[in-house]
Motif scaffolding. Structure first.
Motif, mmCIF file in Angstrom:
data_model
loop_
_atom_site.group_PDB
_atom_site.id
_atom_site.type_symbol
_atom_site.label_atom_id
_atom_site.label_comp_id
_atom_site.label_asym_id
_atom_site.label_seq_id
_atom_site.Cartn_x
_atom_site.Cartn_y
_atom_site.Cartn_z
ATOM 1 N N GLY A 373 -21.413 -19.352 -13.765
ATOM 2 C CA GLY A 373 -21.681 -17.964 -14.162
ATOM 3 C C GLY A 373 -20.529 -17.091 -13.695
ATOM 4 N N ALA A 374 -20.638 -15.788 -13.940
ATOM 5 C CA ALA A 374 -19.539 -14.895 -13.558
ATOM 6 C C ALA A 374 -20.052 -13.475 -13.418
ATOM 7 N N SER A 375 -19.298 -12.676 -12.660
ATOM 8 C CA SER A 375 -19.615 -11.248 -12.610
ATOM 9 C C SER A 375 -18.333 -10.479 -12.887
ATOM 10 N N VAL A 376 -18.489 -9.310 -13.475
ATOM 11 C CA VAL A 376 -17.323 -8.500 -13.843
ATOM 12 C C VAL A 376 -17.477 -7.125 -13.208
ATOM 13 N N LEU A 377 -16.410 -6.653 -12.573
ATOM 14 C CA LEU A 377 -16.430 -5.317 -11.995
ATOM 15 C C LEU A 377 -15.211 -4.546 -12.483
ATOM 16 N N ARG A 378 -15.433 -3.321 -12.904
ATOM 17 C CA ARG A 378 -14.306 -2.476 -13.324
ATOM 18 C C ARG A 378 -14.073 -1.421 -12.249
ATOM 19 N N GLN A 379 -12.899 -1.440 -11.651
ATOM 20 C CA GLN A 379 -12.575 -0.558 -10.520
ATOM 21 C C GLN A 379 -11.441 0.389 -10.954
ATOM 22 N N PRO A 380 -11.771 1.661 -11.211
ATOM 23 C CA PRO A 380 -10.717 2.566 -11.702
ATOM 24 C C PRO A 380 -9.642 2.908 -10.658
ATOM 25 N N LEU A 381 -9.936 2.684 -9.366
ATOM 26 C CA LEU A 381 -9.001 3.110 -8.311
ATOM 27 C C LEU A 381 -8.346 1.916 -7.626
ATOM 28 N N GLY A 382 -7.774 1.020 -8.404
ATOM 29 C CA GLY A 382 -7.179 -0.178 -7.802
ATOM 30 C C GLY A 382 -5.979 0.141 -6.914
ATOM 31 N N TYR A 383 -4.965 0.749 -7.488
ATOM 32 C CA TYR A 383 -3.719 1.017 -6.758
ATOM 33 C C TYR A 383 -3.174 2.406 -7.098
ATOM 34 N N PRO A 384 -2.655 3.135 -6.102
ATOM 35 C CA PRO A 384 -1.918 4.360 -6.424
ATOM 36 C C PRO A 384 -0.614 3.968 -7.119
ATOM 37 N N VAL A 385 -0.267 4.654 -8.182
ATOM 38 C CA VAL A 385 0.954 4.335 -8.929
ATOM 39 C C VAL A 385 2.076 5.269 -8.465
ATOM 40 N N PHE A 386 3.143 4.686 -7.930
ATOM 41 C CA PHE A 386 4.268 5.477 -7.404
ATOM 42 C C PHE A 386 5.251 5.775 -8.535
ATOM 43 N N ALA A 387 4.852 6.654 -9.460
ATOM 44 C CA ALA A 387 5.729 6.963 -10.597
ATOM 45 C C ALA A 387 6.895 7.835 -10.130
ATOM 46 N N LEU A 388 8.069 7.564 -10.689
ATOM 47 C CA LEU A 388 9.266 8.348 -10.363
ATOM 48 C C LEU A 388 9.050 9.825 -10.644
ATOM 49 N N ASP A 389 8.363 10.025 -11.760
ATOM 50 C CA ASP A 389 8.053 11.337 -12.269
ATOM 51 C C ASP A 389 7.533 12.322 -11.202
ATOM 52 N N TYR A 390 6.664 11.855 -10.338
ATOM 53 C CA TYR A 390 6.099 12.761 -9.331
ATOM 54 C C TYR A 390 6.435 12.347 -7.899
ATOM 55 N N GLU A 391 7.480 11.550 -7.745
ATOM 56 C CA GLU A 391 7.845 11.056 -6.408
ATOM 57 C C GLU A 391 8.058 12.178 -5.377
ATOM 58 N N PRO A 392 8.744 13.280 -5.714
ATOM 59 C CA PRO A 392 8.917 14.323 -4.684
ATOM 60 C C PRO A 392 7.567 14.876 -4.193
ATOM 61 N N ASP A 393 6.612 15.020 -5.107
ATOM 62 C CA ASP A 393 5.297 15.530 -4.684
ATOM 63 C C ASP A 393 4.554 14.489 -3.835
ATOM 64 N N ARG A 394 4.715 13.211 -4.198
ATOM 65 C CA ARG A 394 4.066 12.157 -3.405
ATOM 66 C C ARG A 394 4.641 12.160 -1.985
ATOM 67 N N ALA A 395 5.964 12.284 -1.918
ATOM 68 C CA ALA A 395 6.601 12.281 -0.594
ATOM 69 C C ALA A 395 6.151 13.503 0.217
ATOM 70 N N SER A 396 5.982 14.638 -0.449
ATOM 71 C CA SER A 396 5.588 15.837 0.308
ATOM 72 C C SER A 396 4.136 15.713 0.788
ATOM 73 N N LEU A 397 3.288 15.076 0.000
ATOM 74 C CA LEU A 397 1.908 14.849 0.473
ATOM 75 C C LEU A 397 1.939 13.994 1.739
ATOM 76 N N ALA A 398 2.803 12.976 1.733
ATOM 77 C CA ALA A 398 2.873 12.066 2.888
ATOM 78 C C ALA A 398 3.365 12.780 4.133
ATOM 79 N N THR A 399 4.289 13.721 3.977
ATOM 80 C CA THR A 399 4.857 14.340 5.182
ATOM 81 C C THR A 399 4.164 15.651 5.567
ATOM 82 N N GLU A 400 3.705 16.403 4.561
ATOM 83 C CA GLU A 400 3.164 17.741 4.880
ATOM 84 C C GLU A 400 1.666 17.879 4.669
#
Ligand SMILES: Cc1cc2nc3c(=O)[nH]c(=O)nc-3n(C[C@H](O)[C@H](O)[C@H](O)COP(=O)(O)OP(=O)(O)OC[C@H]3O[C@@H](n4cnc5c(N)ncnc54)[C@H](O)[C@@H]3O)c2cc1C
Length: 453
Positions: A373-400
């Motif tokens: 048998g099997a079970s299936v789970l859908r998890q919308p929050l698997g991994y944060p995506v480190f897109a280049l597009d918003y990298e400066p904002d990601r870095a500022s969240l991490a530091t500030e």
């Protein structure tokens, strides 16, 4: 009750919210934890089915050090083994990462790249992976895996994602050797906030990973309030002044949120400071657990599949934790990178199970005959995506942080970081004393100002 004990509002009854309340209590600050769903644990949930198989939704692997810090070491079993391999071909499964050094073309291209390319900051993940690992290993293994669990091409990802990977090869070799000698699953790469060491190894709590949340929740002075979604966080533009939880207005100067940062920004009123985090994306996962007869069907606990399979990783957790499946049976977890609404996400359970059964044959002979048998789970929050597009904002969240006094975004989704549970714990242990002090001061100042003169 003195003026100085107005509770902190903690949003989310997953491991991060529970640990935050636990740490606040250690510093003499009361907190109320509000969970939107009917039960606690969030991504750290465990289910046992009618056939006696036990599944952990997200996390499987925690350490003796983490469990000892929570007073749970005695209620844990020690894992006898743990290992990861990369599938390069039908009979080629080098150990990750050491075994990859035995592949001559990977070594040649890594040396060539080191000689040819000067060491300088590379902002794009594809460039940095090729420079650090060599073109062959990057293109055949690292980048396909990165793209599968990010859902973006590697030239649209930030190179900071590489800082999340364990780097010291020499230490890894040493820890692998210790694993052999001690016959314990010495931890490699599951915590970055505290160093790995031969005395830090994987354990598993009786009752599953969810038992950690149960244990922490039981130690809190106030029970977690379930079915209590946070709906609004009020600010005066600069700092937190209250929150609305399940229709009820609550005055507070401190909110600790474990919500995904892009969701938190939608709840905050009175400032647009968090608007820049709205476009942050998480990569979803579809997790298919196949229940099969037999054991030791995979060459190692985790097999990374950079090519030739629709899932990027398969796990036979019962190799490390024999007790999670009935005797003579096992579970194989197939992980698909997916986005809510995309083709993979929208497949029916039957169709995605069939996709696993029809493709896993090269790794597991006779899989259809073994299938229970099997079970299936859908998890919308698997991994944060480190897109280049918003990298400066990601870095500022991490530091500030959020930039709003009294509003703290914590945990894997709140910090938008590739951290595991133990990292969350140590980070909170370092952050909470400051938050507790700030909260006591804000509560005290508020009462002094509002006292009639
Ligand atoms: C596939 C996978 C494998 C993993 N493996 C490991 C591992 O081996 N070891 C390890 O240590 N970690 C592992 N992790 C990471 C670990 O599972 C997570 O870091 C951890 O469970 C996240 O906890 P959290 O409290 O930050 O978030 P969550 O568990 O998501 O908790 C947030 C909670 O907030 C609630 N909530 C949402 N909206 C609201 C609202 N408006 N109001 C109130 N509550 C709300 C949710 O219902 C949820 O209960 C893994 C994760 C994944 C996805």
């Amino acid at each position: 009750m003195s003026d100085r004990t107005a509770p902190v509002v903690v949003i989310g009854g997953g491991i991060a919210g529970l640990l935050a309340a636990h740490e606040l209590a250690r510093h003499g600050v009361a907190a109320n934890v509000y969970e939107a769903g009917p039960r606690i644990a969030g991504m750290a949930a465990t289910h046992t089915d009618e056939d006696g198989f036990s599944y952990d939704v997200g996390a499987h692997f925690v350490t003796n050090r983490f469990m000892a810090a929570l007073g749970m070491r005695a209620a844990c079993r020690t894992l006898p083994r743990y290992g990861e391999v990369v599938r390069l071909g039908p009979d080629r499964h080098p150990l990750y990462p050491i075994g990859l050094l035995g592949v001559p073309r990977f070594v040649r291209s890594a040396i060539w790249e080191k000689v040819r390319r000067p060491k300088r900051d590379l902002l794009v993940a594809a460039d940095r992976f090729r420079r650090d690992f060599g073109r062959a290993l990057a293109d055949e293994v690292a980048l396909p895996l990165l793209e599968a669990w990010s859902g973006l091409p590697a030239d649209e990802l930030s190179s900071s994602v590489i800082d999340k990977l364990p780097t010291s090869l020499a230490k890894t070799i040493w820890l692998r050797a210790a694993q052999r000698i001690t016959r314990r699953a010495v931890m490699i790469g599951y915590c970055k906030e505290e160093p790995s060491a031969t005395g830090v190894f994987h354990v598993y709590p009786e009752g599953g990973i969810a038992a950690i949340c149960g244990h922490v929740a039981d130690g809190l002075a106030s029970p977690v309030q379930v079915s209590s979604p946070a709906e609004r966080i009020y600010t005066d533009g600069e700092r937190v002044i209250g929150a609305r939880i399940a229709g009820q207005e609550i005055e507070t100067s401190t909110v600790i949120s474990t919500l995904p940062i892009n969701r938190l920004s939608q709840l905050v009123e009175g400032t647009d400071r968090l608007d820049r985090f709205r476009r942050f994306q998480f990569r979803g996962l579809v997790l298919v657990n196949l229940k099969l007869t037999g054991r030791q069907l995979l060459p190692e606990v985790i097999v990374w599949t950079p090519k030739g399979f629709p899932y990027f990783r398969v796990t036979e957790a019962s190799l490390a934790m024999p007790w999670i499946a009935p005797e003579g049976k096992t579970m194989i977890l197939c992980e698909f990178g997916a986005q809510p609404g995309d083709d993979v996400w929208s497949l029916s359970d039957e169709a995605i199970i069939e996709r696993c059964l029809s493709t896993i044959g090269p790794m597991i002979a006779g899989v259809r005959e073994r299938f229970i048998g099997a079970s299936v789970l859908r998890q919308p929050l698997g991994y944060p995506v480190f897109a280049l597009d918003y990298e400066p904002d990601r870095a500022s969240l991490a530091t500030e942080g959020t930039g709003i006094a009294g509003l703290h975004s914590v945990g894997r989704n709140g910090e938008f970081d590739h951290i595991l549970m133990e990292d969350t714990f140590w980070r909170l242990r370092r952050r909470i004393p400051g938050i507790a002090q700030e909260h006591l001061k804000a509560t005290h100042d508020h009462h002094v100002m509002s006292r009639p003169r």
